[in-house]
Write an enzyme that holds these catalytic residues in place. Structure first.
Site: not given
Length: 433
Positions: A201, A318
């Site tokens: 991320e 995710e």
């Protein structure tokens, strides 16, 4: 027989070529490859259901706790899960993999060796992330602090993406060249590893234009590929749109973090796209109905853009719903899982770009301290476990159909070769008496 409609659907579109091109090639070497919008495993399109388990190396570094790694892999395979995403980093702090740049904790590395060996034993492919954006397990903040200790004047954790000393620390991280003491194979040569992830991320708030992260991904993708061309590579993106597609930025959940889903994934060396989705976090003040509406649009757009603009596969890497949310109930979590899974299945059955989903996160029993609200313990969540197993089964059936198509194509080619050989041998000979 209950899967006949799917088989007929796939065969029909192949025959009439109404949708996407399915390429079937010769058998391979157990490495996952890409061709166009598809993953290939040994020549056949590959679709997989999977999970996140960031804790695997950490747990395996303690030999007395390694049974939990084996348990979670065993439970995962019993539900058809075949890909696991996990951390191949732990920088500074308590029980690190990297004490300091280039200085390693061998016990932690042995833990990662064990994870890879067990994944191989259970037939699970691994997606290994190389550093964290956040402070957990060190992350970019630790790298910046290491550079400060070497005399670098750095004003922001975002200097992780800019400072040449910090970038040198990242490039010298030796995970790719590690020799596994259990498998006796270097990581870069092990097909158990599906792909490397540059960073979990990435975010660069100080440069919302996206130029900083764009250049960092370009530089690091080139570096990783110079060491390891066996494995796929992805950037670790959440999927936020940026300046390259301003018309898409309205889909972002209200904030800019310096990434660009289209531009970042177009970089040479990035083999497939990723998207994360947490509507309960990103839209915490909205109700479940609106969060599902957002999720539908978010996934539809990213799958379409992967299919038609990037022309690369995509993983929903995710997703989840926290039981800590006010008013949480299992039905709402199952509904979210089904929504994600339906988007993947609808694309996959047409040979499309959506190749699988990795929910956050899978635990086994006796790991309460690792719970973050999103955890799934399969034995304790029967309805969600059933949703997961059904998706695994459907994607497995798609893979079986493509294998049958490949075998049929091989048979046709072999028959054509035999016919041509016969004609060549009998050229000019009279037929009959």
């Amino acid at each position: 027989m209950k899967h006949l409609p799917l088989a007929l659907f796939v065969l029909a579109f192949l025959i009439h070529q109404q949708c996407f091109h399915i390429h079937i090639e010769a058998a391979g070497d157990d490495f996952i490859r890409t061709r166009g919008v598809q993953f290939l495993l040994n020549g056949s399109p590959y679709y997989a259901n999977g999970f996140n388990a960031y804790w695997l190396m950490y747990m395996a570094s303690d030999p007395s706790q390694r049974y939990k790694v084996s348990s979670v892999f065993r439970e995962a395979t019993s539900h058809g899960l075949t890909v696991a995403r996990t951390w191949a980093f732990s920088d500074g702090g308590y029980r690190p993999l990297q004490f300091s740049p280039g200085s390693y904790n061998d016990q932690m590395f042995k833990g990662l060796d064990f994870v890879i060996a067990e994944a191989r034993r259970y037939g699970i492919k691994l997606l290994l992330s190389l550093v964290n954006n956040y402070e957990n397990f060190g992350g970019k903040k630790q790298y910046v602090n290491w550079a400060r200790s070497k005399g670098q004047y750095l004003t922001s954790d975002d200097d992780f993406f800019r400072n040449p000393v910090v970038k040198g620390f990242y490039k010298n991280h030796t995970v790719l060249n590690r020799y596994n003491i259990y498998t006796r194979v270097h990581y870069k040569d092990d097909p158990t590893i599906m792909a490397w992830e540059l960073i979990n991320e990435p975010r660069c708030i100080s440069d919302p234009s996206g130029r900083t992260i764009q250049e960092w991904i370009r530089e690091m993708a080139s570096h990783v590929k110079s060491i390891d061309r066996n494995h796929l590579l992805e950037a670790g993106l959440e999927g936020f749109y940026g300046q390259s597609t301003p018309q898409r930025m309205r889909l972002n959940p209200g904030f800019q973090i310096g990434t660009d889903f289209i531009a970042n994934n177009r970089i040479p060396g990035i083999d497939f796209a990723t998207v994360h989705s947490y509507p309960d976090q990103w839209l915490s003040s909205s109700n479940d109905q609106y969060q599902l509406f957002f999720l539908n649009n978010w996934l539809n757009t990213h799958i379409q853009d992967s299919q038609y603009i990037l022309r690369k596969p995509i993983f929903i890497a995710e997703f989840g719903k926290s039981r800590k949310d006010p008013g949480f109930n299992t039905h709402q979590r199952d509904l979210l899982f089904n929504t994600v899974y339906y988007k993947i299945y609808s694309s996959a059955k047409r040979g499309g770009a959506a190749a699988g989903g990795l929910f956050w996160q899978l635990l086994t029993e006796g790991m309460n301290s690792f719970g973050d609200g999103y955890e799934i313990v399969l034995s304790q969540s029967p309805s969600t476990a059933n949703v997961i197993a059904q998706q695994s089964h459907k994607l497995y059936q798609i893979r079986k159909i493509f294998v049958k198509i490949r075998n049929a194509q091989r048979w046709k080619r072999a028959r054509a070769i035999r016919r041509d050989q016969w004609l060549a041998r009998n050229k000019g000979k009279p037929i009959g008496n």
